[in-house]
Design a protein around this motif. Structure first.
Motif, PDB file in Angstrom:
ATOM      1  N   HIS A   1       0.831  -1.209   0.000  1.00 51.16           N
ATOM      2  CA  HIS A   1       0.000   0.000   0.000  1.00 51.16           C
ATOM      3  C   HIS A   1       0.867   1.261   0.000  1.00 51.16           C
ATOM      4  CE1 HIS A   1      -3.070   2.922   1.183  1.00 51.16           C
ATOM      5  NE2 HIS A   1      -2.288   3.274   2.188  1.00 51.16           N
ATOM      6  N   LEU A   2       1.899   1.276   0.827  1.00 53.13           N
ATOM      7  CA  LEU A   2       2.780   2.444   0.887  1.00 53.13           C
ATOM      8  C   LEU A   2       3.551   2.626  -0.420  1.00 53.13           C
ATOM      9  CD1 LEU A   2       4.145   2.199   4.546  1.00 53.13           C
ATOM     10  CD2 LEU A   2       2.434   3.788   3.652  1.00 53.13           C
ATOM     11  N   VAL A   3       3.972   1.518  -1.016  1.00 49.36           N
ATOM     12  CA  VAL A   3       4.658   1.605  -2.309  1.00 49.36           C
ATOM     13  C   VAL A   3       3.730   2.215  -3.351  1.00 49.36           C
ATOM     14  CG1 VAL A   3       5.612   0.263  -4.224  1.00 49.36           C
ATOM     15  CG2 VAL A   3       6.286  -0.270  -1.874  1.00 49.36           C
ATOM     16  N   ARG A   4       2.504   1.706  -3.417  1.00 52.06           N
ATOM     17  CA  ARG A   4       1.554   2.201  -4.427  1.00 52.06           C
ATOM     18  C   ARG A   4       1.117   3.636  -4.141  1.00 52.06           C
ATOM     19  NH1 ARG A   4      -1.520  -3.546  -3.990  1.00 52.06           N
ATOM     20  NH2 ARG A   4      -0.177  -4.696  -5.436  1.00 52.06           N
ATOM     21  N   SER A   5       1.226   4.058  -2.886  1.00 48.45           N
ATOM     22  CA  SER A   5       0.886   5.435  -2.509  1.00 48.45           C
ATOM     23  C   SER A   5       2.059   6.391  -2.710  1.00 48.45           C
ATOM     24  CB  SER A   5       0.421   5.477  -1.047  1.00 48.45           C
ATOM     25  OG  SER A   5      -0.727   4.678  -0.848  1.00 48.45           O
ATOM     26  N   LEU A   6       3.169   5.887  -3.247  1.00 49.82           N
ATOM     27  CA  LEU A   6       4.381   6.675  -3.521  1.00 49.82           C
ATOM     28  C   LEU A   6       5.040   7.180  -2.235  1.00 49.82           C
ATOM     29  CD1 LEU A   6       3.140   8.802  -6.581  1.00 49.82           C
ATOM     30  CD2 LEU A   6       3.934   6.428  -6.520  1.00 49.82           C
ATOM     31  N   PHE A   7       4.764   6.511  -1.123  1.00 46.67           N
ATOM     32  CA  PHE A   7       5.306   6.965   0.158  1.00 46.67           C
ATOM     33  C   PHE A   7       6.826   6.874   0.191  1.00 46.67           C
ATOM     34  CE2 PHE A   7       6.269   6.664   4.711  1.00 46.67           C
ATOM     35  CZ  PHE A   7       5.481   7.695   5.230  1.00 46.67           C
ATOM     36  N   TYR A   8       7.392   5.865  -0.451  1.00 43.08           N
ATOM     37  CA  TYR A   8       8.838   5.668  -0.413  1.00 43.08           C
ATOM     38  C   TYR A   8       9.573   6.408  -1.537  1.00 43.08           C
ATOM     39  CZ  TYR A   8       7.783   1.913   2.912  1.00 43.08           C
ATOM     40  OH  TYR A   8       7.346   1.202   4.000  1.00 43.08           O
ATOM     41  N   HIS A   9       8.840   7.036  -2.443  1.00 42.91           N
ATOM     42  CA  HIS A   9       9.486   7.781  -3.527  1.00 42.91           C
ATOM     43  C   HIS A   9      10.329   8.932  -2.963  1.00 42.91           C
ATOM     44  CE1 HIS A   9       7.357   5.498  -6.420  1.00 42.91           C
ATOM     45  NE2 HIS A   9       7.324   6.403  -7.385  1.00 42.91           N
ATOM     46  N   HIS A  10      11.536   9.067  -3.483  1.00 48.87           N
ATOM     47  CA  HIS A  10      12.408  10.189  -3.128  1.00 48.87           C
ATOM     48  C   HIS A  10      12.624  10.274  -1.610  1.00 48.87           C
ATOM     49  CE1 HIS A  10      11.958  11.213  -7.284  1.00 48.87           C
ATOM     50  NE2 HIS A  10      10.673  11.466  -7.144  1.00 48.87           N
ATOM     51  N   THR A  11      12.976   9.144  -1.038  1.00 45.26           N
ATOM     52  CA  THR A  11      13.276   9.096   0.399  1.00 45.26           C
ATOM     53  C   THR A  11      14.712   8.636   0.606  1.00 45.26           C
ATOM     54  OG1 THR A  11      12.410   6.827   0.619  1.00 45.26           O
ATOM     55  CG2 THR A  11      10.877   8.641   1.027  1.00 45.26           C
ATOM     56  N   GLN A  12      15.154   8.715   1.842  1.00 47.42           N
ATOM     57  CA  GLN A  12      16.536   8.381   2.177  1.00 47.42           C
ATOM     58  C   GLN A  12      16.566   7.298   3.248  1.00 47.42           C
ATOM     59  OE1 GLN A  12      18.973  11.835   2.754  1.00 47.42           O
ATOM     60  NE2 GLN A  12      20.566  10.739   3.869  1.00 47.42           N
ATOM     61  N   CYS A  13      17.541   6.411   3.167  1.00 44.74           N
ATOM     62  CA  CYS A  13      17.762   5.399   4.206  1.00 44.74           C
ATOM     63  C   CYS A  13      18.771   5.970   5.192  1.00 44.74           C
ATOM     64  CB  CYS A  13      18.286   4.104   3.590  1.00 44.74           C
ATOM     65  SG  CYS A  13      17.135   3.361   2.390  1.00 44.74           S
ATOM     66  N   PHE A  14      18.318   6.220   6.408  1.00 45.69           N
ATOM     67  CA  PHE A  14      19.109   6.996   7.353  1.00 45.69           C
ATOM     68  C   PHE A  14      19.984   6.165   8.300  1.00 45.69           C
ATOM     69  CE2 PHE A  14      15.651   9.991   6.358  1.00 45.69           C
ATOM     70  CZ  PHE A  14      16.404  11.103   6.030  1.00 45.69           C
ATOM     71  N   ARG A  15      19.902   4.837   8.217  1.00 49.83           N
ATOM     72  CA  ARG A  15      20.701   4.044   9.151  1.00 49.83           C
ATOM     73  C   ARG A  15      21.321   2.841   8.451  1.00 49.83           C
ATOM     74  NH1 ARG A  15      18.659   0.382  14.301  1.00 49.83           N
ATOM     75  NH2 ARG A  15      20.705   0.136  15.294  1.00 49.83           N
ATOM     76  N   LEU A  16      22.610   2.652   8.713  1.00 51.36           N
ATOM     77  CA  LEU A  16      23.346   1.495   8.230  1.00 51.36           C
ATOM     78  C   LEU A  16      24.144   0.945   9.391  1.00 51.36           C
ATOM     79  CD1 LEU A  16      24.316  -0.281   5.819  1.00 51.36           C
ATOM     80  CD2 LEU A  16      26.139   1.407   5.465  1.00 51.36           C
ATOM     81  N   THR A  17      24.074  -0.366   9.609  1.00 51.59           N
ATOM     82  CA  THR A  17      24.872  -0.989  10.666  1.00 51.59           C
ATOM     83  C   THR A  17      25.755  -2.072  10.051  1.00 51.59           C
ATOM     84  OG1 THR A  17      23.361  -2.818  11.251  1.00 51.59           O
ATOM     85  CG2 THR A  17      22.910  -0.655  12.233  1.00 51.59           C
TER      86      THR A  17
END
Length: 217
Positions: free
Chosen positions: A91-107
């Motif tokens: 649902h979030l993918v189809r709502s474009l929620f993740y478009h143009h976002t950043q991944c803020f954590r890497l471990t």
């Protein structure tokens, strides 16, 4: 669009006969389950989005492509294992929620090797304005390639997710969405680029951006 078509071919070739995770969520024998998406007025939606419909299928596999500045990652999402979480993610993918976002954590430590994404503002801040329950049995494991929901405690799932690039020796309290079926080399490139301050946990040294995300089926 040509690149997307190539990804689709690779996906179909890779996934024909792919095995589903062995552990199913409670109630997954039913064709659908009811999901409760509870508004969080103290944490309003970081981008315009409505909660998903309250009914989720427990049948089949959904596929999604995350196009990052390091390359593509294709994931297979198992509806039988975490139907509400998969329903929410698609649902979030189809709502474009993740478009143009950043991944803020890497471990990248002996205990934990993950890339965390889905937070709009910064690590663990900027969700969809609602939360929903965990779908875990207590027997979950998180090997390389696992994609799972992130949270800030029981029943706080929203938009945050993580992908395991090496291993994750963590408690079985994170709902497993599925696994990466194409693009682990993308994760390897992200890890090789390092973490800010040469730390083992923190902001990627070079920004990791999700340009767009789409579902395939």
């Amino acid at each position: 669009m040509r690149r997307f078509a190539v990804t689709g071919v690779v996906l179909l070739m890779t996934l024909a006969g792919a095995a589903a995770p062995a552990v199913a969520a409670p109630g997954a024998a039913k064709p659908v389950v009811r999901c409760e998406f509870t508004p969080t007025p103290d944490r309003p939606a970081a981008k315009p989005v409505r909660p998903p419909t309250p009914t989720a299928s427990t049948k089949g596999t959904a596929f999604a492509v995350l196009r990052t500045n390091y390359g593509e990652v294709v994931v297979a999402l198992d509806r039988s294992n975490a139907p509400c979480a998969v329903h929410n993610f698609t649902h979030l993918v189809r709502s474009l929620f993740y478009h143009h976002t950043q991944c803020f954590r890497l471990t990248n430590s002996a205990r934990l090797g993950v890339l965390q994404c889905g937070d709009i503002h910064r690590a663990e801040e900027g969700g969809p304005g609602y939360r929903f329950a965990d779908e875990v049995t207590g027997r979950e494991t998180y090997p390389r390639g696992t994609i799972a929901m992130g949270n800030q405690g029981p029943g706080t799932n929203g938009s945050e997710f993580f992908i395991v690039h090496s291993h994750a020796n963590i408690p079985p309290v994170y709902s497993v969405l599925g696994r990466v079926v194409h693009g682990m080399d993308t994760l390897d490139r992200i890890v090789a680029a390092g973490i800010a301050g040469d730390a083992q946990d923190g902001l990627p040294k070079h920004p990791v951006r999700i340009h767009w995300a789409v579902t395939l089926f």
